[in-house]
Design a protein around this motif. Sequence first.
Motif, PDB file in Angstrom:
ATOM      1  N   GLU A 103       0.863  -1.322  -0.186  1.00  0.00           N
ATOM      2  CA  GLU A 103       0.025  -0.043  -0.134  1.00  0.00           C
ATOM      3  C   GLU A 103       0.798   1.179  -0.040  1.00  0.00           C
ATOM      4  O   GLU A 103       0.527   2.331   0.713  1.00  0.00           O
ATOM      5  N   GLN A 104       1.755   1.313  -0.613  1.00  0.00           N
ATOM      6  CA  GLN A 104       2.750   2.224  -0.970  1.00  0.00           C
ATOM      7  C   GLN A 104       2.470   3.243  -2.043  1.00  0.00           C
ATOM      8  O   GLN A 104       1.946   2.653  -3.231  1.00  0.00           O
ATOM      9  N   PRO A 105       2.629   4.574  -2.288  1.00  0.00           N
ATOM     10  CA  PRO A 105       2.475   5.255  -3.317  1.00  0.00           C
ATOM     11  C   PRO A 105       3.389   5.017  -4.665  1.00  0.00           C
ATOM     12  O   PRO A 105       4.390   4.344  -4.165  1.00  0.00           O
ATOM     13  N   ALA A 106       2.920   5.316  -5.737  1.00  0.00           N
ATOM     14  CA  ALA A 106       3.871   5.060  -6.909  1.00  0.00           C
ATOM     15  C   ALA A 106       5.282   5.454  -6.871  1.00  0.00           C
ATOM     16  O   ALA A 106       6.366   4.784  -7.271  1.00  0.00           O
ATOM     17  N   ASN A 120      -7.010  -4.967  -9.905  1.00  0.00           N
ATOM     18  CA  ASN A 120      -6.788  -3.610 -10.405  1.00  0.00           C
ATOM     19  C   ASN A 120      -7.146  -2.656  -9.440  1.00  0.00           C
ATOM     20  O   ASN A 120      -6.494  -1.579  -9.023  1.00  0.00           O
ATOM     21  N   SER A 121      -8.134  -2.929  -8.394  1.00  0.00           N
ATOM     22  CA  SER A 121      -8.764  -1.892  -7.319  1.00  0.00           C
ATOM     23  C   SER A 121      -7.395  -1.877  -6.402  1.00  0.00           C
ATOM     24  O   SER A 121      -7.766  -1.081  -5.458  1.00  0.00           O
ATOM     25  N   ASP A 134      -7.434   5.518  -3.901  1.00  0.00           N
ATOM     26  CA  ASP A 134      -9.041   5.786  -3.914  1.00  0.00           C
ATOM     27  C   ASP A 134      -9.649   4.283  -3.983  1.00  0.00           C
ATOM     28  O   ASP A 134     -10.599   4.400  -3.277  1.00  0.00           O
ATOM     29  N   SER A 135      -9.453   3.564  -4.821  1.00  0.00           N
ATOM     30  CA  SER A 135     -10.059   2.169  -5.070  1.00  0.00           C
ATOM     31  C   SER A 135      -9.726   1.138  -3.712  1.00  0.00           C
ATOM     32  O   SER A 135     -10.905   0.888  -3.237  1.00  0.00           O
TER      33      SER A 135
END
Length: 492
Positions: free
Chosen positions: A292-295, A433-434, A439-440
Motif C-alpha cells: 500500500e505504498q504510493p507510486a 486492479n482495485s 482511492d479504490s
Amino acid sequence: MNTTNRPLVLASVMLAMFVGAVEATIVATAMPSIAADLGGFSKYSWVFSAYLLMTTVTVLIYGKLSDIFGRKPIFTFGILLFLFGSLMCGLASSMDQLIIYRLIQGMGAGAVLPIATTIVGDIYSAEERAKIQGYLASVWGISAVSGPAIGGILVATVGWEYVFWVNIPLGILALAGVVLFLKEPKRNGRATIDYAGALLLTVGLVSLLYLMVEGGVGFEWLSLSAALLLTIALLSFALFVFVERKAKDPIMPFDIWKNRTILYANLVSLATGIILISVSSYLPTYVTGVMEQPAAIAGFTLTAMSIGWPIAATVSGRLLIRFGYFRTSLAGGLFLVIGALLFVVMRPEYGPWWAALSSFVIGIGMGLTSTAFIVSIQSAVNYDKRGVATASNMFMRNLGSTIGVALLGTVLNTSLLNYFSKSDEDYNLNSINSLLTVDSRADMPADTLQYLQQGLSLALQNVYALMAVFAVISLILIFGLPRDKGVRKNVE
C-alpha cells in the motif's frame, strides 16, 4: 587525422547508449498521457512490446553486418533509423500508428546498443576494456534514474511528443562523434550477405516473441493461433540452422558457440534476463498493491537496482583485472542468488526498504556479471567476429526477458486463479486492479482488501520463487566458464 580520438568516441558511444537505454523508462512515464490523448488503452502493452520485439530480432543481424561492413556504417544506419522512428512517434495520431513507429524505433535501437559496446571493444585493450565497460554500465543506471524525471517534466511542460523528440539532438551529437572521430581498418575483399539466414531468423523470432507476448492475452495458449505461431517458429529455426551450416558467411557463425566463454556467458545471460524482467515488472505491483505504498515509493524500490548495477559494474572492472572473469562472474552469481532469496522471504510488513535492499542486491549481481561477460566475450574472439559475439550476448538477455514476460505472467495469473477458485465470491484477475490506487483501496471493504492482498502476495511469492530457481541455475552455469587469472595477467 588517421587515428581514433578515443575520449571523444567513448563520449559519443555513451551518449548513444543513453539515448537507447533511456527510451524504455522515459516512455513509461509518458504512457498514461499518451493513452489519454490517442486512446486504444487495450494496446497499451504493445507500445513497449513492439520496441522490445524489434530490438531482439535485429540485434544479431546488425552485429554480423558490423563485422562485414564495419561498425561505423551500420551504427550510422541504426541511429538514423532510430531517430526517424523517434520523430514519427511524436507525430503519431493513433495508438496503431505509435506502435508501428515504435517498431521502426526498435529496429534502429537493435544496432545502436550492441555496436556501441563493440566499438569500445575495438578501440581499447582487454585491460582497459575492463575499466571502460564500467562506465558504459553506469549509463544504464543514469538512464533508469533520470528517465522518469525527464519524462515527467516534458509531459507536464511541453507535451508527450517531446519524450520522443528529445532523442533527436542527442542522437545527432552521438552520430557526429562516431563518424568524425572513429577510424576503422580498411576492409579487403567483398563479403557475402546471408539474406536467407537473416530472413529465417527474423520470421522465427517474430513468431516466437509474438506468441510469448500475446499468448494468454490476445488468444488462448491452447488455440489454433498459438499452434500456428509455434509451428512457424520451430520450422523457421530448423531451416535457419540448416541454412547457416551451409552458408559461406553465416549471419550466426555457430563456431563462436563452441567457445566455452561465449557459450556459458550467453546461457547465464538468458537466465539473468528472466531475473531482470521479474524484478522490473512485478516489484512495483507488490509495493503498491500489497504494501500500500504510493507510486513514487514503488519507483524508488526499483531505482535501487539501477543504482546497484553501475556501482557493481565499475567495481567489476577492477575485479576483472585482479581476479579474472570466472571469480568476478561467480561473485555476481552469488549476489543474484542472495537477492532472489531476499525477494522470496519478503513479506508486506517488512516495508519498502526490504524491497529496495533486495532490488539493490540484484543490481549488484547484474552489474558484476554483465560487465564480466561482455569483456570476456570480446576477448575470446578477433575483430572480424567481435560484433556478432557481442550482439549474441545482448540477444540472449533480451530473449530471456521476453521469455520471462510470458513465463512469469503465466505463473502469476495461474496462482491468482487457483486462489480465487477457493472463494465463494466472484473474483477474477481484474479484481486486482482495485489494489493499485489509493482511492479504490479506500472504497473497498476491509475483508475484501485483505483477501485480495493476500492472494496477490502469494501469487508474487510464486513468481519470486521461480526467479530464485533461475538465479540458482545462473550460478551453476557460471561454473562452466573457463578458469582464468586476471585480465592483466592474460594480456601480459
